[in-house]
Scaffold this motif. Structure first.
Motif, PDB file in Angstrom:
ATOM      1  N   MET A  23       0.797  -1.147   0.085  1.00 38.82           N
ATOM      2  CA  MET A  23      -0.151   0.211  -0.068  1.00 38.82           C
ATOM      3  C   MET A  23       0.888   1.235  -0.106  1.00 38.82           C
ATOM      4  O   MET A  23       2.034   1.211   0.077  1.00 38.82           O
ATOM      5  CB  MET A  23      -0.784  -0.141   1.302  1.00 38.82           C
ATOM      6  CG  MET A  23      -1.974  -1.139   1.330  1.00 38.82           C
ATOM      7  SD  MET A  23      -3.229  -0.815   2.246  1.00 38.82           S
ATOM      8  CE  MET A  23      -4.147  -2.267   2.361  1.00 38.82           C
ATOM      9  N   ALA A  26      -5.002   4.137   1.764  1.00 33.28           N
ATOM     10  CA  ALA A  26      -5.126   3.014   2.501  1.00 33.28           C
ATOM     11  C   ALA A  26      -6.138   3.340   3.687  1.00 33.28           C
ATOM     12  O   ALA A  26      -7.090   2.534   4.104  1.00 33.28           O
ATOM     13  CB  ALA A  26      -3.970   2.111   3.006  1.00 33.28           C
ATOM     14  N   GLN A  64      -9.645   3.277   2.813  1.00 40.62           N
ATOM     15  CA  GLN A  64     -10.358   2.003   2.699  1.00 40.62           C
ATOM     16  C   GLN A  64     -10.572   1.249   3.986  1.00 40.62           C
ATOM     17  O   GLN A  64     -11.462   0.486   4.004  1.00 40.62           O
ATOM     18  CB  GLN A  64      -9.041   0.943   1.847  1.00 40.62           C
ATOM     19  CG  GLN A  64      -8.889   1.498   0.414  1.00 40.62           C
ATOM     20  CD  GLN A  64      -7.802   0.754  -0.374  1.00 40.62           C
ATOM     21  OE1 GLN A  64      -7.559  -0.246  -0.236  1.00 40.62           O
ATOM     22  NE2 GLN A  64      -7.009   1.515  -1.191  1.00 40.62           N
ATOM     23  N   GLU A  65      -9.720   1.455   4.894  1.00 39.75           N
ATOM     24  CA  GLU A  65      -9.837   0.875   6.257  1.00 39.75           C
ATOM     25  C   GLU A  65     -11.294   1.250   6.760  1.00 39.75           C
ATOM     26  O   GLU A  65     -12.127   0.533   7.385  1.00 39.75           O
ATOM     27  CB  GLU A  65      -8.668   1.233   7.283  1.00 39.75           C
ATOM     28  CG  GLU A  65      -7.470   0.356   6.941  1.00 39.75           C
ATOM     29  CD  GLU A  65      -6.189   1.072   7.450  1.00 39.75           C
ATOM     30  OE1 GLU A  65      -6.481   2.041   8.380  1.00 39.75           O
ATOM     31  OE2 GLU A  65      -4.966   0.628   7.287  1.00 39.75           O
ATOM     32  N   TYR A  72      -8.788  -3.546  -1.030  1.00 34.92           N
ATOM     33  CA  TYR A  72      -7.738  -3.037  -1.538  1.00 34.92           C
ATOM     34  C   TYR A  72      -7.583  -3.863  -3.093  1.00 34.92           C
ATOM     35  O   TYR A  72      -7.192  -3.331  -4.180  1.00 34.92           O
ATOM     36  CB  TYR A  72      -6.601  -3.683  -0.702  1.00 34.92           C
ATOM     37  CG  TYR A  72      -5.133  -3.572  -1.259  1.00 34.92           C
ATOM     38  CD1 TYR A  72      -4.740  -2.232  -1.615  1.00 34.92           C
ATOM     39  CD2 TYR A  72      -4.283  -4.581  -1.631  1.00 34.92           C
ATOM     40  CE1 TYR A  72      -3.380  -2.138  -2.112  1.00 34.92           C
ATOM     41  CE2 TYR A  72      -2.984  -4.388  -2.328  1.00 34.92           C
ATOM     42  CZ  TYR A  72      -2.551  -3.093  -2.532  1.00 34.92           C
ATOM     43  OH  TYR A  72      -1.307  -2.962  -2.945  1.00 34.92           O
ATOM     44  N   THR A  94      -7.210  -1.865  -6.506  1.00 38.02           N
ATOM     45  CA  THR A  94      -6.079  -2.070  -7.364  1.00 38.02           C
ATOM     46  C   THR A  94      -6.380  -2.816  -8.725  1.00 38.02           C
ATOM     47  O   THR A  94      -5.598  -2.387  -9.774  1.00 38.02           O
ATOM     48  CB  THR A  94      -4.748  -2.796  -6.745  1.00 38.02           C
ATOM     49  OG1 THR A  94      -5.446  -4.112  -6.154  1.00 38.02           O
ATOM     50  CG2 THR A  94      -4.302  -2.159  -5.653  1.00 38.02           C
ATOM     51  N   MET A 152      -4.746   5.108  -5.585  1.00 37.44           N
ATOM     52  CA  MET A 152      -4.208   5.414  -4.381  1.00 37.44           C
ATOM     53  C   MET A 152      -2.971   6.481  -4.188  1.00 37.44           C
ATOM     54  O   MET A 152      -2.791   6.693  -3.283  1.00 37.44           O
ATOM     55  CB  MET A 152      -3.414   3.932  -3.725  1.00 37.44           C
ATOM     56  CG  MET A 152      -4.541   2.889  -3.608  1.00 37.44           C
ATOM     57  SD  MET A 152      -4.138   1.617  -2.838  1.00 37.44           S
ATOM     58  CE  MET A 152      -3.417   2.051  -1.392  1.00 37.44           C
TER      59      MET A 152
END
Lengths: 162, 592
Positions: A1, A46, A49-50, A64, A68, A75
């Protein structure tokens, strides 16, 4: 990441929650959730996304994987003036690569990168469907058609002061 | 009177929106609101000459109209009734001005079924569409025909999928119809990922209702009440127009519950793609709609058995749907008579590359490539020599001069080593290197391979590396055999359509342009002069006057020489940027 660590403000976290809730945290809507998040943040670090994972219950690894997989999601933050050079076949055979090279040379960054001052980023994209204007360059939402390598300096100049 | 202003993506990029607002303010300033309307329409197809406006009813076709031309158009054409000569299209051959689009080479051989309303109606206005028979076919099917009859009509028409596969649409519907389930889905594949193809986008932008109507017909036939349009996020304008169209169709009761007073209900929702070429493959597309990575799975089970959410699903592409309503209005026989026996109807092509008239063309199947390139396309740009035409995008192949008289059909194109694909047609001229072109397509495939199966993930990467070596002059003759063998293996062992077709550009160029490959590997030369590593800039002693302009512009100081004496380029230092050649006023620098 991505190696850049950012800290999300509470309001950002709330915004993500709001987006996930608007899709009822439905797993099937993951791509739509990510579209909305990217619209809001400009990219999908990241940390975002969390939070999406926390809200929706979708494992962060899966998120993720989706981020991607699709070229539309990124990102890394894009520049204030994102420059996209169309590399569709029609543009390619009419010299798009030379135009891309010129942007790379002028700005000193590669395709996929953002300039250190955050002003410009370069990316190549696959066909916007305006093949009559090939080769085509987009800066933000503005379209430049029939671009020759010699025009590149002037296009950059337009945005340097902004 | 009406002024139709093209608002397709190409024309919008050259300021057609500003033109429209200028026209409107001129209309207002001259108090012509009651007599003249300026209307935003979909794509006219002739993108090379955009922005385009057309004045109805006299059919005057103005090209490359700028916002500042609005005053003259209103003053001269509308008020005084005189054509603005300088805005008319000039025939590149006869130099004659042509006012009526129907007499232009670009339009003469075209026949419009899928694009029938593009450029004629305001895509944001359902009444406009209805005036052109939108939803009439849906009404006829749901009130007068049983699903079986409707499917039979489609089968009889011979319509084959326009998205690439060329499978019979009627048969596909029949499979979905026969699979029993509590819930079925109709999916429209609007994830046009082929670089250089924009027919689906133009249909969605120019005539969104025809797609909605055909999806509803499909829903009625297979027994589905839900439709989904999977559309690329890169097509913002098409998304907006579809959203508007869906809202309007619901308001008119053409979508929703009990359509045309029957017990048939159908509604449509949009699903967004996020840029993955492989999502054009139906199983990958379905996974993407479910919020997953768009990776394909083995067929069977086909979507008609187990598709979206595990339910029977029928997937067709935009152009296929757009061809359907006229079949029900004019009859299967009418459609079957157009084109050839095994490929009926018309096909839309996005003609682009080194051709004079870039644009969207719809032609009857069976027309020759020559007609498309030289009659409709107006020949090769800048008087260069035709070299090849690439059809079918990254899955297709390159055809040469000797194929120009091949009729365009699904099966004939396959037989000569290319394919119909979704309808991209890129014309290449003598300056294009065929090795480089296949490298370009492999570059695309490598980036877009989903990585699930090894032949595609690893094999295409190796193919790309080999092509790179060839372009740089680092390959040997035996590498060409490796190239062919590997291509065959990838084709035979890949999981989905992407890998099964990705070596086609390599194979077809090996077949048709072996000489160019040999020149690269044996003589270390690029005959087209396109591969940078294989060319050298040289200064001619006789032409050089020693002005030093080239030496001053060289970024790496590779050029040396005294004033007023011939200069020299040190090849070991030269980075081949070409700056010296651009600068030289005496034609003393050339590529060898």
């Amino acid at each position: 990441m991505s190696s850049i660590k950012i800290e999300l403000r509470q309001e950002d976290v709330n915004k993500i929650r709001e987006i996930c809730d608007s899709f009822n945290n439905d797993h099937q809507e993951l791509i739509n959730i990510l579209h909305k998040c990217q619209q809001h943040f400009g990219y999908l670090p990241a940390e975002v996304q969390e939070v999406v994972s926390d809200c929706s219950g979708i494992p962060v690894a899966k998120i993720y994987g989706v981020v991607t997989f699709y070229s539309f999601f990124t990102m890394t933050p894009r520049g204030k003036h994102p420059i996209s050079i169309c590399m569709g076949t029609a543009c390619y055979v009419r010299g798009a690569e030379k135009v891309l090279d010129e942007f790379v040379k002028e700005l000193g960054i590669k395709a996929g990168e953002t300039s250190p001052d955050g002003k410009f980023s370069i990316s190549s994209l696959r066909c916007v469907g305006a093949c009559g204007l090939a080769p085509l360059v987009l800066v933000g939402d503005k379209t430049y058609g029939r671009v020759a390598p010699d025009d590149v300096k002037n296009i950059i100049k337009e945005y340097e002061e902004l | 009177m009406q002024i139709l202003v093209c608002a397709g993506t190409g024309c919008q990029a050259s300021l057609s929106e500003e033109l429209l607002s200028q026209l409107n303010s001129e209309i207002e300033a001259n108090e012509l609101e009651n007599d003249v309307q300026a209307i935003r329409t979909g794509c006219f197809g002739f993108c090379e000459q955009g922005p385009i406006i057309k004045i109805m009813p006299d059919n005057t076709f103005y090209t490359q109209v700028k916002p500042q031309d609005a005053t003259e158009v209103i003053q001269e054409h509308i008020i005084k009734g005189r054509r603005v000569e300088r805005l008319l299209f000039t025939d590149p051959e006869t130099k004659e001005k042509i006012a009526d689009s129907r007499k232009m080479g670009f339009y003469k051989k075209q026949m419009r079924i899928a694009l029938r309303n593009c450029g004629f109606i305001d895509p944001d206005n359902i009444d406009d569409a209805i005036a052109k028979d939108a939803y009439e076919a849906l009404g006829k099917v749901v009130t007068e025909m049983s699903p079986e009859e409707a499917i039979e009509t489609l089968k009889k028409s011979g319509l084959r999928g326009r998205g690439g596969g060329g499978f019979s649409t009627g048969l596909k519907w029949e499979y979905a119809f026969k699979n029993r389930a509590d819930q079925k889905y109709v999916v429209c594949n609007a994830d046009e990922g082929d670089p250089g193809a924009f027919m689906d986008r133009s249909i969605l932008e120019g005539d969104p209702h025809t797609v909605l109507e055909a999806m509803a017909i499909c829903g009625y036939c297979i027994g589905a009440d839900k439709g989904l349009i999977y559309i690329r996020a890169e097509y913002p304008l098409a998304i907006e127009r579809l959203k508007t169209a869906i809202v309007q169709a619901r308001e008119y009761g053409l979508l929703g519950k009990s359509i045309f007073g029957t017990d048939f209900s159908f509604d449509i929702e949009l699903k967004y793609g996020a840029g993955a070429f492989v999502c054009g493959e139906e199983t990958a597309l379905i996974h993407s709609m479910e919020g997953e990575r768009g990776e394909p799975t083995v067929k069977p089970p086909f979507p008609a058995e187990s598709g979206f959410m595990g339910r029977p699903t029928n997937v067709n592409n935009v152009e296929t749907f757009a061809s359907i309503p006229p079949i029900y209005l004019k009859g299967a026989d009418w459609f079957a008579k157009i084109g050839t026996n095994r490929s009926t109807g018309t096909k839309v092509f996005a003609l682009a590359g080194k051709v004079n008239n870039v644009g969207l063309v719809e032609v009857p199947m069976g027309i020759t490539l020559r007609d498309v390139i030289f009659e409709i396309g107006g020949g090769i740009k800048n008087g260069k020599k035709f070299k090849a035409i690439q059809t079918g995008g990254p899955s297709g192949g390159c055809l040469t001069e000797e194929h120009l008289d091949t009729p365009i059909e699904f099966d004939t194109l396959l037989a000569v080593g290319s394919m119909m694909g979704s309808g991209g047609m890129i014309v290449l001229d003598e300056d294009d290197c065929m090795v480089e072109v296949s490298k370009y397509f492999l570059d695309f495939t490598v980036e877009e391979s989903c990585g699930k199966c090894s032949p595609c993930r690893i094999g295409n990467k190796r193919l790309h590396e080999l092509l790179e070596h060839i372009c740089k002059g680092n390959a040997e003759e035996s590498d060409l055999d490796r190239l062919r063998n590997m291509s065959t293996v990838i084709k035979e062992s890949s999981l989905c359509g992407l890998g099964q077709t990705s070596p086609n550009p390599v194979l077809s160029t090996l077949d048709n342009f072996m000489n160019e490959y040999l020149a690269h590997v044996i003589d270390k030369k690029c005959p087209a002069g396109a591969c940078k590593e294989l060319m050298n800039y040289v200064i001619s002693e006789t032409n050089c006057v020693g002005c030093t302009a080239c030496a001053r512009v060289c970024p790496v100081n590779a050029i040396s020489g005294e004033r007023k004496e011939p200069h020299f380029i040190d090849i070991s230092v030269c980075i081949k940027c070409g700056a010296c050649m651009d600068k030289c006023k005496f034609d003393a620098i050339s590529i060898q």
